[in-house]
Design an enzyme around this catalytic site. Sequence first.
Site, PDB file in Angstrom:
ATOM      1  N   GLY A   6      94.815  70.090   3.183  1.00  0.00           N
ATOM      2  CA  GLY A   6      94.214  68.778   2.966  1.00  0.00           C
ATOM      3  C   GLY A   6      93.105  68.415   3.933  1.00  0.00           C
ATOM      4  O   GLY A   6      92.584  67.304   3.886  1.00  0.00           O
ATOM      5  N   TYR A  61      89.329  74.100  -6.396  1.00  0.00           N
ATOM      6  CA  TYR A  61      89.837  73.396  -7.583  1.00  0.00           C
ATOM      7  C   TYR A  61      88.770  73.311  -8.665  1.00  0.00           C
ATOM      8  O   TYR A  61      88.686  72.343  -9.394  1.00  0.00           O
ATOM      9  CB  TYR A  61      90.397  72.010  -7.195  1.00  0.00           C
ATOM     10  CG  TYR A  61      91.373  72.130  -6.053  1.00  0.00           C
ATOM     11  CD1 TYR A  61      92.642  72.647  -6.282  1.00  0.00           C
ATOM     12  CD2 TYR A  61      90.998  71.830  -4.745  1.00  0.00           C
ATOM     13  CE1 TYR A  61      93.518  72.838  -5.236  1.00  0.00           C
ATOM     14  CE2 TYR A  61      91.871  72.020  -3.692  1.00  0.00           C
ATOM     15  CZ  TYR A  61      93.134  72.527  -3.943  1.00  0.00           C
ATOM     16  OH  TYR A  61      93.996  72.731  -2.907  1.00  0.00           O
ATOM     17  N   CYS A  90      83.735  67.217 -26.394  1.00  0.00           N
ATOM     18  CA  CYS A  90      83.997  66.011 -27.180  1.00  0.00           C
ATOM     19  C   CYS A  90      85.019  65.102 -26.495  1.00  0.00           C
ATOM     20  O   CYS A  90      86.109  64.871 -27.018  1.00  0.00           O
ATOM     21  CB  CYS A  90      84.516  66.392 -28.558  1.00  0.00           C
ATOM     22  SG  CYS A  90      83.502  67.632 -29.330  1.00  0.00           S
ATOM     23  N   GLU A  91      84.716  64.634 -25.308  1.00  0.00           N
ATOM     24  CA  GLU A  91      85.544  63.680 -24.577  1.00  0.00           C
ATOM     25  C   GLU A  91      84.591  62.840 -23.744  1.00  0.00           C
ATOM     26  O   GLU A  91      83.686  63.381 -23.100  1.00  0.00           O
ATOM     27  CB  GLU A  91      86.499  64.375 -23.583  1.00  0.00           C
ATOM     28  CG  GLU A  91      87.479  65.352 -24.162  1.00  0.00           C
ATOM     29  CD  GLU A  91      88.657  64.695 -24.862  1.00  0.00           C
ATOM     30  OE1 GLU A  91      88.896  63.480 -24.652  1.00  0.00           O
ATOM     31  OE2 GLU A  91      89.317  65.397 -25.638  1.00  0.00           O
ATOM     32  N   ARG A 141      87.279  68.126 -11.683  1.00  0.00           N
ATOM     33  CA  ARG A 141      87.516  67.181 -10.582  1.00  0.00           C
ATOM     34  C   ARG A 141      86.911  65.793 -10.795  1.00  0.00           C
ATOM     35  O   ARG A 141      87.579  64.802 -10.522  1.00  0.00           O
ATOM     36  CB  ARG A 141      87.043  67.778  -9.242  1.00  0.00           C
ATOM     37  CG  ARG A 141      87.805  69.048  -8.852  1.00  0.00           C
ATOM     38  CD  ARG A 141      87.405  69.550  -7.482  1.00  0.00           C
ATOM     39  NE  ARG A 141      87.973  68.742  -6.423  1.00  0.00           N
ATOM     40  CZ  ARG A 141      87.316  67.864  -5.701  1.00  0.00           C
ATOM     41  NH1 ARG A 141      86.023  67.678  -5.882  1.00  0.00           N
ATOM     42  NH2 ARG A 141      87.937  67.164  -4.783  1.00  0.00           N
ATOM     43  N   GLU A 158      97.696  75.515   6.168  1.00  0.00           N
ATOM     44  CA  GLU A 158      97.490  75.934   4.781  1.00  0.00           C
ATOM     45  C   GLU A 158      96.200  75.350   4.220  1.00  0.00           C
ATOM     46  O   GLU A 158      96.210  74.600   3.251  1.00  0.00           O
ATOM     47  CB  GLU A 158      98.660  75.445   3.912  1.00  0.00           C
ATOM     48  CG  GLU A 158     100.024  75.905   4.384  1.00  0.00           C
ATOM     49  CD  GLU A 158     101.168  75.231   3.630  1.00  0.00           C
ATOM     50  OE1 GLU A 158     102.304  75.698   3.757  1.00  0.00           O
ATOM     51  OE2 GLU A 158     100.924  74.239   2.929  1.00  0.00           O
ATOM     52  N   PRO A 159      95.077  75.670   4.832  1.00  0.00           N
ATOM     53  CA  PRO A 159      93.826  75.083   4.348  1.00  0.00           C
ATOM     54  C   PRO A 159      93.410  75.699   3.014  1.00  0.00           C
ATOM     55  O   PRO A 159      93.541  76.896   2.816  1.00  0.00           O
ATOM     56  CB  PRO A 159      92.824  75.464   5.443  1.00  0.00           C
ATOM     57  CG  PRO A 159      93.370  76.721   6.035  1.00  0.00           C
ATOM     58  CD  PRO A 159      94.872  76.623   5.941  1.00  0.00           C
ATOM     59  N   GLY A 160      92.959  74.887   2.111  1.00  0.00           N
ATOM     60  CA  GLY A 160      92.378  75.376   0.858  1.00  0.00           C
ATOM     61  C   GLY A 160      90.920  74.986   0.823  1.00  0.00           C
ATOM     62  O   GLY A 160      90.032  75.753   1.182  1.00  0.00           O
TER      63      GLY A 160
HETATM   64  C1  LIG Z   1      97.303  72.076  -2.311  1.00  0.00           C
HETATM   65  C2  LIG Z   1      98.053  72.436  -1.108  1.00  0.00           C
HETATM   66  C3  LIG Z   1      97.379  72.918   0.024  1.00  0.00           C
HETATM   67  C4  LIG Z   1      95.876  73.031   0.128  1.00  0.00           C
HETATM   68  O1  LIG Z   1      95.270  71.785   0.091  1.00  0.00           O
HETATM   69  P1  LIG Z   1      93.691  71.646   0.411  1.00  0.00           P
HETATM   70  O2  LIG Z   1      93.448  70.212   0.167  1.00  0.00           O
HETATM   71  O3  LIG Z   1      92.974  72.510  -0.554  1.00  0.00           O
HETATM   72  O4  LIG Z   1      93.490  72.046   1.818  1.00  0.00           O
HETATM   73  C5  LIG Z   1      98.145  73.308   1.101  1.00  0.00           C
HETATM   74  N1  LIG Z   1      99.487  73.202   1.087  1.00  0.00           N
HETATM   75  C6  LIG Z   1     100.168  72.718   0.013  1.00  0.00           C
HETATM   76  C7  LIG Z   1     101.640  72.624   0.061  1.00  0.00           C
HETATM   77  C8  LIG Z   1      99.470  72.320  -1.108  1.00  0.00           C
HETATM   78  O5  LIG Z   1     100.143  71.827  -2.158  1.00  0.00           O
END
Ligand SMILES: *Cc1c(COP(=O)(O)O)cnc(C)c1O
Length: 425
Positions: free
Chosen positions: A239, A384, A355-356, A312, A273-275
């Site tokens: 997050g 995402y 079509c939305e 998104r 857990e960076p995404g």
């Molecule tokens: C989605 C998620 C992430 C990654 O979130 P980002 O906003 O992309 O950093 C990490 N841990 C868990 C458990 C998640 O559900």
Amino acid sequence: MDSFIYKNGRLFAEGVDVAEIAEQVGTPVYIYSKSTLLDHFRKIQSAYAGIDTTVCYSIKACGNINILRALAGAGSGFDIVSGGELYRAQQAGADVRKVVFAGVGKTDKEVLEALSAGIGYFNIESEAEMENLVRLAQRAGKKTRAALRVNPDIKYDSHKNITTGVKETKFGVDIERALRVFEQYGHNSTVDLCAIHVHLGSGGKTIDPYVNSVKKVLPLVEELRAKGFRVETLDLGGGYGADYESDTVPSAADYAAGLVPLLKAAKLKLILEPGKSIIANAGVLLTRTIYKKTGGQKTFVIVDAGMNDLIRPCLYEAFHFIWPAQVERQFVPQKRTKDVEMEGLEVADVVGPICESTDYFAKDRALPPVQRGDLVAIFTAGAYGFTMAGNYNARPLAAEVLVDGDRFSVIRRRQSYEDLVALER
Ligand SMILES: *Cc1c(COP(=O)(O)O)cnc(C)c1O
């Protein structure tokens, strides 16, 4: 920052003119920069070098195995939320001991697959799940480790659909309840419950929610230790902010400056857990203008990407900076912001062909004049984006391209019409 930069008015991904990619691969196309994603990953690693940290990239943000392979090669572990993501991690040659498995609804099949793969941690979200994990692990004759996901009940500025750290969500257990879970399972010999997991969701623009949630969790850790339970690791989830607008979120070093002293004092190992903070601005969605249309007071730029490619904006009202890939010198953007001020911009809605009425990327957005046929880049689309894409309106999934220096490769080919019906009989 990232490696998507205008040179003489033409958008480049690292050393590659994106127009050349469009020419060869077609549009819409996701274009990722290897150096950007690795740069983000390495900055996180070095920011937390002072404590024992495992960075587990969150596969659900963008899961192409070529991207996972690049990150695994740099030492990344992975955060998975399904059996399919475990499979992706394995295909990418991940070190499975650095895989953590989250999610409120892991099926028995998925749990058994992860047990047999030998993943690092199950992130447990309820007593029922813990009970089931113990049962399945005993049956399979496997030992494993678990982290209990607690809900620090932290509210912060974020879209309502992506807030997860408060009490009334389906994720995790309350801090008060966590003690009872440890009392029941904290000395289990099959599943070693030795970590706490917190994940705040997405969208924070300051480090405060993270610092505050650690401060809320540390007394729990102390209490658990005082009662004889071993708590080794804090998994702080993901997050962390990404630059959807230029320079608006804390850097990895900013987060680390707030968090590392707290964790060091508590002698906790860390999992992150960076995404999106790794992959969001390492990707753009490149699309071509099909038509420009005026209706009433409004101008619409209709592009060949749709909400099926990037959902998104429709799902979270998310902001993406959008700009033509080729512009006159005076239109080269200095910053990616919501309100660019330049002479000669036109206000338009950027929409897809689906079509939305929710099929849009931007509303009332000031843009340099765009003509039919012009390439338009939707920035910060790496996270995402493709992973949430679908085939609605029988639209084939876009291609994905990875740029590395002055070369690029197609890391997923565009779907064909045949692909669309391939599984039907
Ligand atoms: C989605 C998620 C992430 C990654 O979130 P980002 O906003 O992309 O950093 C990490 N841990 C868990 C458990 C998640 O559900």
